[in-house]
Design a protein around this motif. Structure first.
Motif, PDB file in Angstrom:
ATOM      1  N   TRP A  27       0.862  -1.196   0.000  1.00  0.00           N
ATOM      2  CA  TRP A  27       0.000   0.000   0.000  1.00  0.00           C
ATOM      3  C   TRP A  27       0.885   1.229   0.000  1.00  0.00           C
ATOM      4  N   THR A  28       0.391   2.326  -0.533  1.00  0.00           N
ATOM      5  CA  THR A  28       1.104   3.599  -0.462  1.00  0.00           C
ATOM      6  C   THR A  28       0.102   4.720  -0.242  1.00  0.00           C
ATOM      7  N   GLY A  29       0.570   5.843   0.320  1.00  0.00           N
ATOM      8  CA  GLY A  29      -0.319   6.968   0.575  1.00  0.00           C
ATOM      9  C   GLY A  29      -0.123   7.634   1.923  1.00  0.00           C
ATOM     10  N   SER A  30       0.906   7.225   2.669  1.00  0.00           N
ATOM     11  CA  SER A  30       1.200   7.856   3.957  1.00  0.00           C
ATOM     12  C   SER A  30       2.103   9.071   3.753  1.00  0.00           C
ATOM     13  N   ARG A  31       2.141   9.930   4.740  1.00  0.00           N
ATOM     14  CA  ARG A  31       3.146  10.991   4.780  1.00  0.00           C
ATOM     15  C   ARG A  31       4.363  10.540   5.586  1.00  0.00           C
ATOM     16  N   TRP A  32       4.137   9.832   6.672  1.00  0.00           N
ATOM     17  CA  TRP A  32       5.248   9.277   7.466  1.00  0.00           C
ATOM     18  C   TRP A  32       4.719   8.042   8.182  1.00  0.00           C
ATOM     19  N   LYS A  43      -5.669 -11.332  12.404  1.00  0.00           N
ATOM     20  CA  LYS A  43      -4.923 -11.406  11.141  1.00  0.00           C
ATOM     21  C   LYS A  43      -4.825 -10.042  10.457  1.00  0.00           C
ATOM     22  N   TYR A  44      -4.492  -9.023  11.252  1.00  0.00           N
ATOM     23  CA  TYR A  44      -4.329  -7.700  10.672  1.00  0.00           C
ATOM     24  C   TYR A  44      -3.195  -6.943  11.337  1.00  0.00           C
ATOM     25  N   LEU A  45      -2.731  -5.934  10.621  1.00  0.00           N
ATOM     26  CA  LEU A  45      -1.654  -5.063  11.067  1.00  0.00           C
ATOM     27  C   LEU A  45      -2.201  -3.649  11.169  1.00  0.00           C
ATOM     28  N   ILE A  46      -1.816  -2.924  12.211  1.00  0.00           N
ATOM     29  CA  ILE A  46      -2.110  -1.495  12.261  1.00  0.00           C
ATOM     30  C   ILE A  46      -0.788  -0.748  12.226  1.00  0.00           C
ATOM     31  N   TRP A  47      -0.806   0.453  11.658  1.00  0.00           N
ATOM     32  CA  TRP A  47       0.380   1.305  11.688  1.00  0.00           C
ATOM     33  C   TRP A  47      -0.039   2.759  11.640  1.00  0.00           C
ATOM     34  N   SER A  48       0.901   3.635  11.978  1.00  0.00           N
ATOM     35  CA  SER A  48       0.637   5.067  12.088  1.00  0.00           C
ATOM     36  C   SER A  48       0.968   5.800  10.805  1.00  0.00           C
ATOM     37  N   ASP A  49       0.173   6.796  10.494  1.00  0.00           N
ATOM     38  CA  ASP A  49       0.514   7.826   9.515  1.00  0.00           C
ATOM     39  C   ASP A  49       0.519   9.114  10.317  1.00  0.00           C
ATOM     40  N   GLY A  63      -6.016  -8.372   1.857  1.00  0.00           N
ATOM     41  CA  GLY A  63      -5.120  -7.339   1.364  1.00  0.00           C
ATOM     42  C   GLY A  63      -5.692  -5.936   1.371  1.00  0.00           C
ATOM     43  N   SER A  64      -6.849  -5.741   1.969  1.00  0.00           N
ATOM     44  CA  SER A  64      -7.455  -4.405   1.976  1.00  0.00           C
ATOM     45  C   SER A  64      -6.832  -3.527   3.063  1.00  0.00           C
ATOM     46  N   VAL A  65      -6.865  -2.223   2.827  1.00  0.00           N
ATOM     47  CA  VAL A  65      -6.374  -1.235   3.788  1.00  0.00           C
ATOM     48  C   VAL A  65      -7.501  -0.260   4.092  1.00  0.00           C
ATOM     49  N   SER A  66      -7.687   0.037   5.366  1.00  0.00           N
ATOM     50  CA  SER A  66      -8.726   0.970   5.783  1.00  0.00           C
ATOM     51  C   SER A  66      -8.196   1.842   6.906  1.00  0.00           C
ATOM     52  N   VAL A  67      -8.913   2.909   7.200  1.00  0.00           N
ATOM     53  CA  VAL A  67      -8.553   3.768   8.333  1.00  0.00           C
ATOM     54  C   VAL A  67      -9.071   3.116   9.606  1.00  0.00           C
ATOM     55  N   PHE A  68      -8.174   2.849  10.518  1.00  0.00           N
ATOM     56  CA  PHE A  68      -8.518   2.194  11.779  1.00  0.00           C
ATOM     57  C   PHE A  68      -9.007   3.213  12.809  1.00  0.00           C
ATOM     58  N   GLN A  69      -8.352   4.385  12.840  1.00  0.00           N
ATOM     59  CA  GLN A  69      -8.747   5.424  13.790  1.00  0.00           C
ATOM     60  C   GLN A  69      -8.240   6.779  13.308  1.00  0.00           C
ATOM     61  N   THR A  70      -9.095   7.783  13.376  1.00  0.00           N
ATOM     62  CA  THR A  70      -8.704   9.163  13.125  1.00  0.00           C
ATOM     63  C   THR A  70      -9.738  10.091  13.764  1.00  0.00           C
ATOM     64  N   PRO A  71      -9.321  11.153  14.454  1.00  0.00           N
ATOM     65  CA  PRO A  71      -7.943  11.466  14.821  1.00  0.00           C
ATOM     66  C   PRO A  71      -7.428  10.491  15.871  1.00  0.00           C
TER      67      PRO A  71
END
Length: 307
Positions: A27-32, A43-49, A63-71
């Motif tokens: 996946w791509t689309g993060s700033r950092w 069976k999932y991974l979370i990470w920070s942007d 293989g899907s990517v979604s927003v887990f939490q914001t803000p």
């Protein structure tokens, strides 16, 4: 035949880098991209942007990517505790928090000796349930990854949260900007990266090794373990053989327990952090600057020793 993105510097690396295995850009689309944590039960991974103030979720089943939490208070590093709960380092919240089983947010630490923490960066849970975290100033240095503020503590330390009473103690006070951290498989050594070169030009970009005291509640005098030859070490993980797999400017560097650089996984972006996941804990997830990558290795992430 090894993929071209495996750089072998010592034949021992061939044990871990398998033929016909390739680096995958998921996946791509993060700033950092930062702070990966794997949840085996789901069976999932979370990470920070971090600058975008969101957590992302990669579903390993489809293989899907979604927003887990914001803000999310500009969260950075994460880990999973003994009960499978998410432990988070919040830049904007200036706290270490936990997501409870009912989804509520619980502050575990936001002050030391009555003063606000700087901006907790990375975190690990020891087998006794204690939580160890680093507290540099990156989240308060400006407005990009948190809110600008002056450090109340006036130092950047490594802290331990006691599992019995929640007390916070400073366990390492001799680093410029402590960052990523991990225990050796037997928890007798605490490894900590110092990224102080961002603030002090003569600070060596090292991972330091600190012997853990016999009571498990503190550490002895640290020593230089390894020095980065490409940029800075940031987050890293340890495998079952005691090897350290660390982020760097050109990818992921693999060091043996005696500090020998034996190989690299070359990634076309600066890498901030990694973690092991997958059903067998042999899939490394890699947070590049804007993207999430993965690669299968012939090793597994270290488990906590049983108490």
């Amino acid at each position: 035949m090894l993929d071209k993105d495996f750089l072998v510097l010592d034949d021992r690396f061939r044990r871990y880098a398998m033929g016909n295995v390739h680096i995958e850009k998921l996946w791509t689309g993060s700033r950092w991209a930062e702070g990966p944590a794997y949840f085996a039960a789901g069976k999932y991974l979370i990470w920070s942007d971090i600058p975008n103030d969101r957590l992302l979720r990669y579903d390993e089943t489809d293989g899907s990517v979604s927003v887990f939490q914001t803000p999310c208070y500009n969260q950075n590093g994460h880990t999973v505790d003994l009960e499978g709960r998410l432990i988070a380092c919040e830049h904007r919240g200036r706290a270490v928090t936990r997501i409870e089983h009912d989804g509520s947010r619980k502050i575990l630490a936001d002050r030391f000796e009555g003063k606000k923490l700087n901006s907790p960066n990375d975190v690990v849970v020891k087998s006794d349930g204690s939580i160890w975290f680093t507290d540099p100033t990156y989240g308060i240095d400006g407005e990009y990854e948190g809110d600008y503020a002056v450090s109340e503590i006036g130092a950047c330390n490594v802290y331990r949260i006691d599992p019995s009473n929640g007390g916070v103690t400073a366990v390492i006070t001799d680093m410029v900007r402590p960052n990523g951290l991990a225990f050796s498989p037997d928890e007798k050594i605490l490894y900590v990266a110092d990224t102080g070169l961002t603030h002090k030009p003569d600070c060596s970009p090292d991972i330091r090794a600190y012997p853990v005291n016999s009571d498990g509640k503190g550490v002895g005098v640290g020593r230089r373990f390894v020095t980065c030859d490409q940029g800075l070490f940031d987050g890293f993980r340890v495998d079952v053989h005691g090897n350290i797999w660390s982020s760097a400017a050109d990818g992921v560097h693999c060091f043996t327990p005696d500090g020998k650089l034996i190989g690299k996984i070359l990634i076309p972006e600066v890498v901030a952090n990694v973690t092991f996941g997958g059903r067998k804990r042999n899939r490394m997830y890699i947070c590049g600057t804007t993207s999430l990558y993965s690669v299968y290795l012939n090793t597994q992430g270290a488990l906590r020793p049983k108490v």
